[in-house]
Enzyme design. Structure first.
Site, mmCIF file in Angstrom:
data_model
loop_
_atom_site.group_PDB
_atom_site.id
_atom_site.type_symbol
_atom_site.label_atom_id
_atom_site.label_comp_id
_atom_site.label_asym_id
_atom_site.label_seq_id
_atom_site.Cartn_x
_atom_site.Cartn_y
_atom_site.Cartn_z
ATOM 1 N N HIS A 67 2.917 2.117 11.369
ATOM 2 C CA HIS A 67 3.422 3.431 10.954
ATOM 3 C C HIS A 67 3.052 4.590 11.865
ATOM 4 O O HIS A 67 3.058 5.741 11.448
ATOM 5 C CB HIS A 67 2.947 3.740 9.528
ATOM 6 C CG HIS A 67 3.489 2.790 8.519
ATOM 7 N ND1 HIS A 67 3.060 2.776 7.212
ATOM 8 C CD2 HIS A 67 4.401 1.788 8.619
ATOM 9 C CE1 HIS A 67 3.701 1.820 6.550
ATOM 10 N NE2 HIS A 67 4.525 1.219 7.393
ATOM 11 N N TYR B 87 0.239 5.463 13.159
ATOM 12 C CA TYR B 87 -1.090 6.044 13.049
ATOM 13 C C TYR B 87 -1.964 5.552 14.197
ATOM 14 O O TYR B 87 -1.472 4.971 15.167
ATOM 15 C CB TYR B 87 -1.680 5.738 11.667
ATOM 16 C CG TYR B 87 -0.864 6.349 10.553
ATOM 17 C CD1 TYR B 87 -0.546 7.708 10.567
ATOM 18 C CD2 TYR B 87 -0.372 5.575 9.511
ATOM 19 C CE1 TYR B 87 0.225 8.282 9.562
ATOM 20 C CE2 TYR B 87 0.401 6.127 8.497
ATOM 21 C CZ TYR B 87 0.699 7.492 8.531
ATOM 22 O OH TYR B 87 1.464 8.045 7.545
ATOM 23 N N ALA C 100 -3.599 3.521 1.483
ATOM 24 C CA ALA C 100 -4.394 3.709 2.690
ATOM 25 C C ALA C 100 -5.621 4.562 2.400
ATOM 26 O O ALA C 100 -5.516 5.642 1.826
ATOM 27 C CB ALA C 100 -3.550 4.357 3.782
ATOM 28 N N HIS D 144 -4.909 -1.001 8.685
ATOM 29 C CA HIS D 144 -3.619 -0.338 8.888
ATOM 30 C C HIS D 144 -3.359 -0.186 10.387
ATOM 31 O O HIS D 144 -3.883 0.710 11.038
ATOM 32 C CB HIS D 144 -3.640 1.029 8.217
ATOM 33 C CG HIS D 144 -2.284 1.616 7.958
ATOM 34 N ND1 HIS D 144 -1.165 1.257 8.670
ATOM 35 C CD2 HIS D 144 -1.857 2.539 7.045
ATOM 36 C CE1 HIS D 144 -0.124 1.928 8.220
ATOM 37 N NE2 HIS D 144 -0.518 2.716 7.227
ATOM 38 N N PRO E 107 0.833 -1.203 0.000
ATOM 39 C CA PRO E 107 0.000 0.000 0.000
ATOM 40 C C PRO E 107 0.867 1.252 0.000
ATOM 41 O O PRO E 107 1.733 1.406 0.855
ATOM 42 C CB PRO E 107 -0.808 -0.128 1.303
ATOM 43 C CG PRO E 107 0.025 -1.021 2.176
ATOM 44 C CD PRO E 107 0.734 -1.959 1.264
ATOM 45 N N LEU E 108 0.631 2.124 -0.967
ATOM 46 C CA LEU E 108 1.485 3.289 -1.162
ATOM 47 C C LEU E 108 0.646 4.549 -1.300
ATOM 48 O O LEU E 108 -0.098 4.710 -2.273
ATOM 49 C CB LEU E 108 2.327 3.121 -2.436
ATOM 50 C CG LEU E 108 3.286 1.934 -2.471
ATOM 51 C CD1 LEU E 108 3.796 1.716 -3.883
ATOM 52 C CD2 LEU E 108 4.434 2.160 -1.512
#
Length: 315
Positions: A129, A131, A66, A126, A33-34
């Site tokens: 990272h 978040y 995302a 997700h 996912p980018l």
């Protein structure tokens, strides 16, 4: 030899088939996912059809960038959403475009645990990272004193509740989760990342989700890759579903990860971004296009997005 005159796919571990639950993958190279910041006003655009189609192979797994599921979920300009009817309708031709070429498409959702459209093949939650979910996981940023803070069990509670909510909505066989227990994205770290990763692996086993997609310890930030003795082996051995690894992989170490049993699938970000035909290049060990970081997050619908050349146009 393959029909293209290259190395037979069966001799390249990354190019061997894999059964992931109900999905028959033709190879093990996954589009990570980018975030590309080209979904103007949070609405997926027609140019995304070509972008994802370019990176689609028959039986290949793609994980969408995302995607926010509420108007408070967005952290960056022009990232896609899926909380309005307009957004859902805009995703449909993109999904159809991937399916038309035989690809398997998962939508990565962030911030909360509901998905608005069941036409997607599955959902990746997700939890990495730095978040929202990752902020609950990490003891260096989670200062809560209620049932969502303190102990490892409490800190993982929110993330697991999100997983359970999505599973209740679409079924465990269509759900994956991305984790980065060792990383320090946005200064979100944990004092015992190994324990965190193992706890989540065992907890996700109980829920029975399809896959766990985990970022390598060497990727301490989005761009910094360091040598580290830490490994995902313990998580890999503990998790009973499909285990996907990501984090600075190339062809050789990706092949080694698969052939050694360290991972079932390997996710590629920057290399897949700049090489839309990455599986083919890996098959014949062809040179790779260099990525241009300056164009990763610009708003242009072509430049740095769909203009990277295919192998056939440069040889």
């Amino acid at each position: 030899m393959s029909k293209h005159g290259g190395i037979a796919a069966s001799t390249v571990p990354l190019l061997t088939p894999y059964k992931m639950g109900a999905f028959d993958l033709s190879h093990r190279v996954v589009l990570a996912p980018l975030t590309r910041t080209r979904s103007y006003n949070n609405v997926p655009q027609p140019h995304a059809i070509l972008y994802y189609q370019q990176r689609t192979t028959i039986g290949g797994l793609l994980i969408a960038e995302a995607t926010g599921v509420s108007d408070t979920a967005q952290g960056y300009k022009d990232t896609p959403g899926i909380w309005t009817k307009e957004q859902v309708e805009a995703w449909k031709p993109i999904v159809d475009g991937v399916h038309a070429k035989g690809g398997i498409f998962f939508c990565q959702i962030w911030h909360v645990g509901r998905v608005s459209n069941h036409r997607f093949d599955g959902v990746e939650i997700h939890g990495a990272h730095g978040y929202l979910i990752d902020q609950f996981f990490k003891d260096q940023v989670n200062g809560r004193t209620d049932k969502y803070g303190g102990s490892l069990e409490n800190r993982c509670r929110f993330g697991l509740e999100v997983v359970e909510a999505v599973v209740d909505e679409i079924g465990a066989g269509k759900v994956g989760m991305r984790l980065s227990p060792f990383a320090n994205y946005w200064e979100s770290s944990d004092s015992n990342p190994g324990a965190l990763g193992l706890y989540m692996a065992h907890a996700l086993n109980k829920i029975g989700i399809l896959y766990c997609h985990t970022v390598e310890p060497r990727m301490i930030t989005f761009v910094d890759k360091v040598e580290t003795p830490n490994s995902l082996r313990a998580m890999r051995d503990a998790f009973k579903g499909t285990f996907i690894v990501a984090g600075g992989y190339g062809r050789e170490d990706g092949n080694a990860a698969v052939s050694s049993g360290y991972a079932d699938l390997v996710a590629y970000g920057r290399l897949f971004l700049s090489n839309p035909d990455l599986p083919r290049r890996f098959e014949i060990d062809a040179p790779l296009n260099k990525y241009n970081r300056d164009t990763f997050y610009i708003s242009d619908p072509v430049v740095g997005y769909t203009d990277y050349p295919f192998l056939s146009s440069v040889v």
